[in-house]
Scaffold this active site. Sequence first.
Site, PDB file in Angstrom:
ATOM      1  N   TRP A 102     -68.202 -49.540   6.063  1.00 45.66           N
ATOM      2  CA  TRP A 102     -68.246 -48.377   5.181  1.00 45.66           C
ATOM      3  C   TRP A 102     -69.141 -48.588   3.968  1.00 45.66           C
ATOM      4  O   TRP A 102     -69.847 -47.668   3.537  1.00 45.66           O
ATOM      5  CB  TRP A 102     -66.837 -47.951   4.751  1.00 45.66           C
ATOM      6  CG  TRP A 102     -66.106 -47.310   5.891  1.00 45.66           C
ATOM      7  CD1 TRP A 102     -64.994 -47.762   6.534  1.00 45.66           C
ATOM      8  CD2 TRP A 102     -66.458 -46.082   6.556  1.00 45.66           C
ATOM      9  NE1 TRP A 102     -64.643 -46.904   7.556  1.00 45.66           N
ATOM     10  CE2 TRP A 102     -65.517 -45.869   7.591  1.00 45.66           C
ATOM     11  CE3 TRP A 102     -67.489 -45.142   6.400  1.00 45.66           C
ATOM     12  CZ2 TRP A 102     -65.578 -44.765   8.450  1.00 45.66           C
ATOM     13  CZ3 TRP A 102     -67.542 -44.045   7.244  1.00 45.66           C
ATOM     14  CH2 TRP A 102     -66.599 -43.862   8.249  1.00 45.66           C
ATOM     15  N   ASP A 174     -65.506 -47.047  -3.693  1.00 47.34           N
ATOM     16  CA  ASP A 174     -65.011 -46.216  -2.593  1.00 47.34           C
ATOM     17  C   ASP A 174     -63.587 -46.690  -2.293  1.00 47.34           C
ATOM     18  O   ASP A 174     -63.377 -47.662  -1.574  1.00 47.34           O
ATOM     19  CB  ASP A 174     -65.921 -46.371  -1.367  1.00 47.34           C
ATOM     20  CG  ASP A 174     -65.352 -45.663  -0.128  1.00 47.34           C
ATOM     21  OD1 ASP A 174     -64.262 -45.060  -0.227  1.00 47.34           O
ATOM     22  OD2 ASP A 174     -66.006 -45.714   0.931  1.00 47.34           O
ATOM     23  N   LYS A 198     -55.575 -40.952   3.954  1.00 48.26           N
ATOM     24  CA  LYS A 198     -54.803 -42.185   4.144  1.00 48.26           C
ATOM     25  C   LYS A 198     -53.584 -42.143   3.212  1.00 48.26           C
ATOM     26  O   LYS A 198     -52.489 -41.860   3.658  1.00 48.26           O
ATOM     27  CB  LYS A 198     -55.659 -43.428   3.889  1.00 48.26           C
ATOM     28  CG  LYS A 198     -56.745 -43.619   4.969  1.00 48.26           C
ATOM     29  CD  LYS A 198     -58.085 -43.568   4.366  1.00 48.26           C
ATOM     30  CE  LYS A 198     -59.292 -43.768   5.223  1.00 48.26           C
ATOM     31  NZ  LYS A 198     -59.300 -43.688   6.631  1.00 48.26           N
TER      32      LYS A 198
HETATM   33  N1  PMP Z   1     -65.065 -44.990   3.303  1.00 50.23           N
HETATM   34  C1  PMP Z   1     -63.985 -45.611   3.798  1.00 50.23           C
HETATM   35  C2  PMP Z   1     -63.543 -46.887   3.161  1.00 50.23           C
HETATM   36  C3  PMP Z   1     -63.297 -45.060   4.878  1.00 50.23           C
HETATM   37  O1  PMP Z   1     -62.231 -45.687   5.377  1.00 50.23           O
HETATM   38  C4  PMP Z   1     -63.742 -43.847   5.447  1.00 50.23           C
HETATM   39  C5  PMP Z   1     -63.033 -43.184   6.604  1.00 50.23           C
HETATM   40  N2  PMP Z   1     -62.212 -43.920   7.349  1.00 50.23           N
HETATM   41  C6  PMP Z   1     -64.870 -43.242   4.901  1.00 50.23           C
HETATM   42  C7  PMP Z   1     -65.511 -43.838   3.830  1.00 50.23           C
HETATM   43  C8  PMP Z   1     -65.378 -41.930   5.459  1.00 50.23           C
HETATM   44  O2  PMP Z   1     -64.464 -40.949   5.103  1.00 50.23           O
HETATM   45  P1  PMP Z   1     -64.600 -39.424   5.513  1.00 50.23           P
HETATM   46  O3  PMP Z   1     -64.322 -39.327   6.963  1.00 50.23           O
HETATM   47  O4  PMP Z   1     -63.576 -38.745   4.632  1.00 50.23           O
HETATM   48  O5  PMP Z   1     -65.990 -38.995   5.166  1.00 50.23           O
END
Ligand code: PMP
Length: 363
Positions: A102, A174, A198
Amino acid sequence: MNQIYNFSAGPAMLPKEVMLIAQKEFLNWKNLGVSILEMSHRSEEFFNMTKKSIKILRKILNVPHSYEILFCHGGARGQFSAIPLNLIDKVTKADYINTGFWSLAAAIESKKYCNPNIINVKKIINNKVSILPIKDWLLSNNTVSYIHYCPNETIEGIAIHEEPTFTNKIVVGDFSSTILSRKINIENYSVIYAGAQKNIGPSGITLIIIKKNLLKISNIIKPPSILDYNLLSKSNSMFNTPSTFSWYLSFLVFQWIQQNGGLSHIEQENEKKSKLLYDTIDNTDFYINNISYKNRSKMNVVFNIFNTSLHKIFLKESHKIGLHSLKGHNFIGGIRASIYNAMPLKGVKKLVNFMLKFEKKYG
Ligand code: PMP
């Protein structure tokens, strides 16, 4: 019927109490004769709920009044764009700390708007993945607009538990998969963002906590209005129609946290759950976790079975007894137990019992 425990990484399980309130209020919210799904976001009742939700969140997370709390669309990936679009001012460079899937995805997306300096802080020490201590990160000198990092890599189960304590640096985190799981010192950050699905609520809404003085930045690129922090702030996060139901459910989750001992209690419970699971993994050679102790996620416990051909059977048999969504992310495979706030200790005990029996049968 078997009690189901849902270990999904997100959208993840929500507290049962919250779901029951939402169910009870679904057709007739606040005795208004309509569902919250049918209400205008400009109605007094909805507006008051949003105000209350921000007040409770400010309290449970201890957010100082020098920070704004915003909600918007687009998920965490939307923030991968919103961050550079809002924060790049005269300097078009930013430091992106790479710890996994991520944080790297955020860096790659940022390339559309700025020049990310991608800094790898992952090392393999004694066959275990380890993240360099923050003091050893090779950051650029003061030639960047901000530093971006991810304290909990949801896919790999890697966490940075220490907090950055830089002075005079704009730190962006993030927090999608770790927000509200423990106490944090908001003042160590300039911007915190998180997708909701989450520990906050359902998907469809994104949380941003931002230092108010950053709203005044004269950025060189004009962000799209729906991602413009300044505009979101001026419009009480309602420049366009917010995701009303997700916001309402998030409000119920904030109330649930407050009524259940706040983040101190939540943190203790999360500690117990993750310890039980990691102890079970560490007490045998049958299961393996390859992350250094100090960087193990307390939200996403990722492990393999030494004999990887048993993964499929593990997933099939666990599902049969009500332990759902334990499959690791396709990117790395294996097993992943996501144990966010709503997962009770009972659920983790049931998983651990299953793991011990499975090992006896196939080990
Ligand atoms: N950052 C992290 C740490 C995540 O766990 C996730 C999704 N699992 C995201 C970004 C992307 O999130 P979204 O699907 O809400 O765009």
